[in-house]
Motif scaffolding. Structure first.
Motif, PDB file in Angstrom:
ATOM      1  N   SER A  53       0.819  -1.217   0.000  1.00  0.00           N
ATOM      2  CA  SER A  53       0.000   0.000   0.000  1.00  0.00           C
ATOM      3  C   SER A  53       0.854   1.269   0.000  1.00  0.00           C
ATOM      4  O   SER A  53       0.475   2.271  -0.596  1.00  0.00           O
ATOM      5  N   GLU A  54       2.034   1.215   0.624  1.00  0.00           N
ATOM      6  CA  GLU A  54       2.846   2.442   0.637  1.00  0.00           C
ATOM      7  C   GLU A  54       3.385   2.771  -0.755  1.00  0.00           C
ATOM      8  O   GLU A  54       3.877   3.859  -1.002  1.00  0.00           O
ATOM      9  N   HIS A  55       3.299   1.823  -1.657  1.00  0.00           N
ATOM     10  CA  HIS A  55       3.689   2.106  -3.037  1.00  0.00           C
ATOM     11  C   HIS A  55       2.470   2.352  -3.902  1.00  0.00           C
ATOM     12  O   HIS A  55       2.517   2.179  -5.106  1.00  0.00           O
ATOM     13  N   GLU A 306      12.941   6.877  -7.064  1.00  0.00           N
ATOM     14  CA  GLU A 306      14.222   7.457  -7.511  1.00  0.00           C
ATOM     15  C   GLU A 306      14.114   8.971  -7.660  1.00  0.00           C
ATOM     16  O   GLU A 306      15.064   9.693  -7.377  1.00  0.00           O
ATOM     17  N   GLY A 307      12.962   9.424  -8.107  1.00  0.00           N
ATOM     18  CA  GLY A 307      12.744  10.863  -8.235  1.00  0.00           C
ATOM     19  C   GLY A 307      12.844  11.529  -6.867  1.00  0.00           C
ATOM     20  O   GLY A 307      13.513  12.558  -6.700  1.00  0.00           O
ATOM     21  N   ARG A 308      12.177  10.929  -5.870  1.00  0.00           N
ATOM     22  CA  ARG A 308      12.254  11.491  -4.506  1.00  0.00           C
ATOM     23  C   ARG A 308      13.694  11.536  -4.028  1.00  0.00           C
ATOM     24  O   ARG A 308      14.158  12.524  -3.453  1.00  0.00           O
ATOM     25  N   GLN A 323      22.531  17.272   6.904  1.00  0.00           N
ATOM     26  CA  GLN A 323      23.021  15.907   6.695  1.00  0.00           C
ATOM     27  C   GLN A 323      22.080  14.869   7.283  1.00  0.00           C
ATOM     28  O   GLN A 323      21.682  13.930   6.618  1.00  0.00           O
ATOM     29  N   GLU A 324      21.734  15.117   8.568  1.00  0.00           N
ATOM     30  CA  GLU A 324      21.006  14.104   9.325  1.00  0.00           C
ATOM     31  C   GLU A 324      19.612  13.873   8.746  1.00  0.00           C
ATOM     32  O   GLU A 324      19.202  12.744   8.487  1.00  0.00           O
ATOM     33  N   LYS A 325      18.926  14.987   8.491  1.00  0.00           N
ATOM     34  CA  LYS A 325      17.570  14.926   7.948  1.00  0.00           C
ATOM     35  C   LYS A 325      17.593  14.217   6.591  1.00  0.00           C
ATOM     36  O   LYS A 325      16.809  13.309   6.316  1.00  0.00           O
ATOM     37  N   ALA A 326      18.539  14.635   5.743  1.00  0.00           N
ATOM     38  CA  ALA A 326      18.640  14.045   4.405  1.00  0.00           C
ATOM     39  C   ALA A 326      18.932  12.559   4.513  1.00  0.00           C
ATOM     40  O   ALA A 326      18.349  11.744   3.796  1.00  0.00           O
ATOM     41  N   HIS A 327      19.830  12.220   5.423  1.00  0.00           N
ATOM     42  CA  HIS A 327      20.212  10.825   5.578  1.00  0.00           C
ATOM     43  C   HIS A 327      18.999   9.974   5.935  1.00  0.00           C
ATOM     44  O   HIS A 327      18.781   8.908   5.363  1.00  0.00           O
ATOM     45  N   THR A 328      18.198  10.446   6.882  1.00  0.00           N
ATOM     46  CA  THR A 328      17.007   9.697   7.308  1.00  0.00           C
ATOM     47  C   THR A 328      16.041   9.517   6.142  1.00  0.00           C
ATOM     48  O   THR A 328      15.556   8.419   5.874  1.00  0.00           O
ATOM     49  N   LEU A 329      15.784  10.626   5.437  1.00  0.00           N
ATOM     50  CA  LEU A 329      14.838  10.559   4.315  1.00  0.00           C
ATOM     51  C   LEU A 329      15.320   9.607   3.226  1.00  0.00           C
ATOM     52  O   LEU A 329      14.561   8.814   2.688  1.00  0.00           O
ATOM     53  N   LYS A 330      16.598   9.697   2.918  1.00  0.00           N
ATOM     54  CA  LYS A 330      17.138   8.860   1.848  1.00  0.00           C
ATOM     55  C   LYS A 330      17.115   7.383   2.237  1.00  0.00           C
ATOM     56  O   LYS A 330      16.859   6.519   1.411  1.00  0.00           O
ATOM     57  N   GLU A 332      14.979   5.904   4.177  1.00  0.00           N
ATOM     58  CA  GLU A 332      13.602   5.392   4.021  1.00  0.00           C
ATOM     59  C   GLU A 332      13.342   5.008   2.569  1.00  0.00           C
ATOM     60  O   GLU A 332      12.742   3.976   2.274  1.00  0.00           O
ATOM     61  N   ILE A 333      13.789   5.865   1.674  1.00  0.00           N
ATOM     62  CA  ILE A 333      13.546   5.596   0.251  1.00  0.00           C
ATOM     63  C   ILE A 333      14.292   4.364  -0.210  1.00  0.00           C
ATOM     64  O   ILE A 333      13.744   3.512  -0.913  1.00  0.00           O
ATOM     65  N   TRP A 334      15.557   4.255   0.214  1.00  0.00           N
ATOM     66  CA  TRP A 334      16.321   3.072  -0.199  1.00  0.00           C
ATOM     67  C   TRP A 334      15.663   1.792   0.298  1.00  0.00           C
ATOM     68  O   TRP A 334      15.648   0.776  -0.395  1.00  0.00           O
TER      69      TRP A 334
END
Lengths: 365, 389
Positions: A53-55, A306-308, A323-330, A332-334
């Protein structure tokens, strides 16, 4: 010349997702597309997506498109449509054609989300009107509501061939047959079963030999292939059709990346030459990112992720995220990308994608 | 792998392959060395003109006239379709000042035997439609022609191979061997070649070969950008140039003070149409080192200039742009012949924008000089020693 912070080229699922992430991070983002409507292939995808569902599984493609468009509007993304980008110069000046003239804009960062193009086969008669890509037929029926023909031969049993065959049936055409050169069906069993139940014969180990007709398609000759994929004499069949659709794979649209001097890797499983990129989707050209089918032909769900990813990495590079915020977000996407790249088809893609990342890191092709 | 040859030619462009062809035809054992591929430099990124009218009356025009004679039978000799066509050509004249210069130019060319005349605007329109009505007129010569430069390059190479020449692609020279001022051979990434004669036909890259033996060759890369349209029905009469190109080439002082981008980039019209129908719109003449990327300003100025002269071109779609490095020399003449004090070392480079027009005659002259020690015309003015003394 007008200068902007970020240009995203291609407003399909990858480009829209990238622009949304950048806008969320307060980036000044402009999205370009050559079509008069954004959404890329999403608006012709009337089928429900697979996955969790998350996709957005269970949601139909065009509804995903609508959702993405609402978000870009809400976030105030600047969208320039009817604007084919035909050149990017080394200083990141982008030339595009719009309102009947060349226009140019300079961007600090660029995300290429140009997608892929359909492959074609060459055979006697392949240039006759009525021979077309399956994607073209899909656009005709699902976007323009025009039936390309009444009796269709579909070549290729990947998911595109199977789904478009079903949609042609729904649109009122007769799919006379679906042929596949390999000894097995390429796409998902559920899709194949659906068209089989509707009475469409699927001929595996068959290929097209020629299309007959003077000014338009009147018939097609197919032939059975042996274990070495050579035609078996005497097995020729003539099918009375007025349309031949080719669903024989896609190739990434990489011209702009070549133009920018990106390094490439050749990965057949992903559709051919792919611009090398790192985990941030950044190519070998600093400040130039890629996302979606240009990085290897996959699906809308992976293209959006990949766009996100490219959007967030780009925002981070611009100092919009720490750095930290980006790292967390990335991260999740990976995780989501790795989940999407499972199953018999996904696994092959994951392997190929990992290979691409490895080659990009090592710097050898 | 060690090899032996009578002559080694460096450079797989039209000049190098032409020399290889004419030498092989005379029974010389020739090895051609090319660091990339045939036609991978300027010969694969240029227009297709064999234009006589643009040549300065003097040795330059003499060379071009002799070359154009050779072109008439070349296709047969090579047994290869080089898409040669004797189309005629014209040079568009925009102002009374240009007309004056062109009248003098044409008279001097006529004296050397070129068939060329000045046409008024109305007469010019008979040859080329769509000319802007601000034009004063044009020149016209029935002797101009064109050829597909890539096919020419491949044709020379293929015919040379038939005569026993060996062509080594993706081969880089690492060292030139000299003993007692005599060429002995060279080393490449694929082995050593022993030869008493080396011909440097590396075009814009000739100086880097010269540096290997301490020669300072005054050739500079000059970038020429060209824009290409989609295939269209026959539109361009043949080779169409603008007088501004000629005037800028031979009377640069007339434009020296101009600040315009077009002048800075050396933009001059050069128009022709391929057999397939694509129109080649050129060109810039700019010094940008060895950078072969197209620039937005370059493309824009080329198109502005072309559509100013022939507005109908605006209706055509552009499908790509290319850029090649023309080998510029300080006096506009190529460097042809042996280098004093270095027995066996020859230069055949520096043709700038005339490489296609002059390829056959260059091949013949160099072959003459090597096999007979002399050629049919006085080429002392082309001797590389004028710069290397």
């Amino acid at each position: 010349m007008k200068e902007i912070q970020i240009a995203v080229i291609g407003a399909g699922p990858a480009g829209l997702a990238a622009a949304i992430e950048l806008a969320k991070a307060q980036g000044n983002v402009t999205l370009f597309d050559e079509n008069t409507k954004p959404g890329g292939q999403l608006f012709k995808q009337i089928h429900k997506f697979f996955g969790s569902s998350e996709h957005l599984a269970g949601t139909r493609g065009y509804n995903i498109g609508k959702q993405l468009l609402r978000e870009t509007e809400k976030l105030g993304v600047n969208v320039i449509l009817d604007a084919p980008v035909y050149a990017i110069y080394p200083d990141k000046t982008i030339s595009y054609s719009h309102q009947n003239r060349e226009q140019a804009i300079k961007a600090e960062k660029i995300i290429l989300a140009t997608g892929a193009t359909e492959n074609a086969l060459a055979f006697p008669g392949s240039t006759l009107p009525g021979v077309m890509g399956a994607g073209a037929a899909q656009t005709m029926i699902n976007v323009h509501r025009v039936l390309p023909g009444k009796k269709v031969l579909m070549i290729g049993s990947g998911n595109v061939g199977l789904i478009v065959s079903y949609q042609l049936l729904q649109a009122g055409a007769d799919v006379v047959a679906l042929i596949e050169a390999a000894p097995q069906i390429g796409g998902y069993g559920v899709h194949a079963a659906k068209i089989r139940r509707a009475g469409v014969p699927i001929y595996i180990s068959h290929t097209i030999q020629k299309v007959m007709g003077k000014n338009e398609v009147v018939a097609a000759q197919i032939v059975q292939l042996d274990d070495n994929r050579q035609p078996i004499p005497g097995s020729e069949k003539i099918l009375e059709v007025d349309t031949v659709c080719m669903a024989v794979g896609l190739s990434p649209l990489t011209e702009l990346a070549w133009l920018m001097g990106c390094e490439f890797a050749y990965i057949p499983q992903l559709g051919g030459h792919i611009p090398k990129h790192n985990h941030n989707m950044e190519t070998t050209v600093s400040g130039l990112y890629v996302a979606g089918d240009i990085t290897g032909v996959e699906e809308a769900s992976t293209a959006m992720e990949e766009g996100r990813l490219a959007g967030i990495a780009c925002a981070q590079a611009l100092g919009l995220y720490d750095q930290e915020k980006a790292h967390t977000l990335k991260k999740e996407i990976w995780n989501r990308l790795n989940t999407l790249r499972t199953g018999p088809f996904g696994k092959i893609r994951k392997f190929a994608k990992d290979e691409l990342l490895k080659i990009s890191r090592e710097g050898t092709a | 792998m060690n090899q032996k040859a009578d002559v080694v030619v460096i450079g797989g462009g039209v000049i190098g392959t032409a020399i290889t062809f004419y030498l092989s035809q005379r029974g010389q054992k020739v090895i051609l060395i090319e660091k990339n591929d045939l036609a991978s430099g300027a010969s694969g990124a240029c227009d297709q003109d064999i234009i006589l009218q643009s040549k300065n009356p003097g040795i330059h025009l003499q060379l071009a006239l002799a070359s154009s004679q050779m072109y008439k039978t070349l296709e047969k000799e090579l047994d290869y379709d080089i898409e040669y066509e004797n189309t005629g050509g014209m040079i568009l004249i925009e102002t009374p000042e240009e007309l004056k210069i062109m009248e003098d130019f044409v008279n001097r060319q006529k004296a050397l035997g070129l068939q060329v005349e000045i046409l008024n605007y109305k007469e010019a329109l008979r040859y080329q439609r769509g000319l802007s009505n601000h034009l004063v007129g044009s020149t016209y010569s029935p002797q101009d022609a064109h050829v597909n430069p890539i096919r020419l390059n491949l044709g020379f190479a293929q015919a040379a191979r038939r005569y026993g020449a060996e062509i080594l692609l993706e081969t880089e020279i690492t060292k030139i061997k000299v003993k007692n001022n005599q060429i002995e051979g060279l080393e490449t990434n694929r082995g050593t070649i022993y030869t008493p004669v080396i011909i440097n036909a590396a075009g814009a890259w000739a100086p880097s070969i010269g540096r290997m033996i301490g020669l300072k060759i005054p050739i500079k890369p000059r970038r020429g950008q060209i824009v290409i349209t989609e295939p269209v029905p026959p539109f361009v009469m043949g080779d169409v140039l603008s007088a501004r190109y000629i005037v800028a080439k031979y009377n640069p002082e007339l434009y020296n003070n101009s600040e315009s981008a077009a002048v800075k980039l050396g933009v001059g019209l050069s128009l022709s149409q391929t057999r397939k129908g694509n129109i080649l719109i050129g060109a810039t003449r700019e010094f940008a080192g060895y950078d072969i990327t197209n620039t937005r300003t370059g493309i824009k100025e080329i198109l502005k200039n072309a559509t100013r002269l022939i507005p109908e071109l605006k209706e055509m779609n552009i499908i790509r742009a290319i850029a090649g490095l023309r080998p510029y020399t300080p006096d506009g003449l190529p460097l042809l012949g042996p280098v004093n004090g270095l027995n066996g070392f020859y230069l055949a480079a520096g043709h700038e924008g005339d490489g296609i027009a002059l390829a056959p005659i260059t091949g013949k002259i160099i072959a003459d000089l090597i096999t007979d020690g002399k050629t049919f015309m006085d080429v002392t003015a082309l001797s590389p020693n004028r710069f290397l003394m």
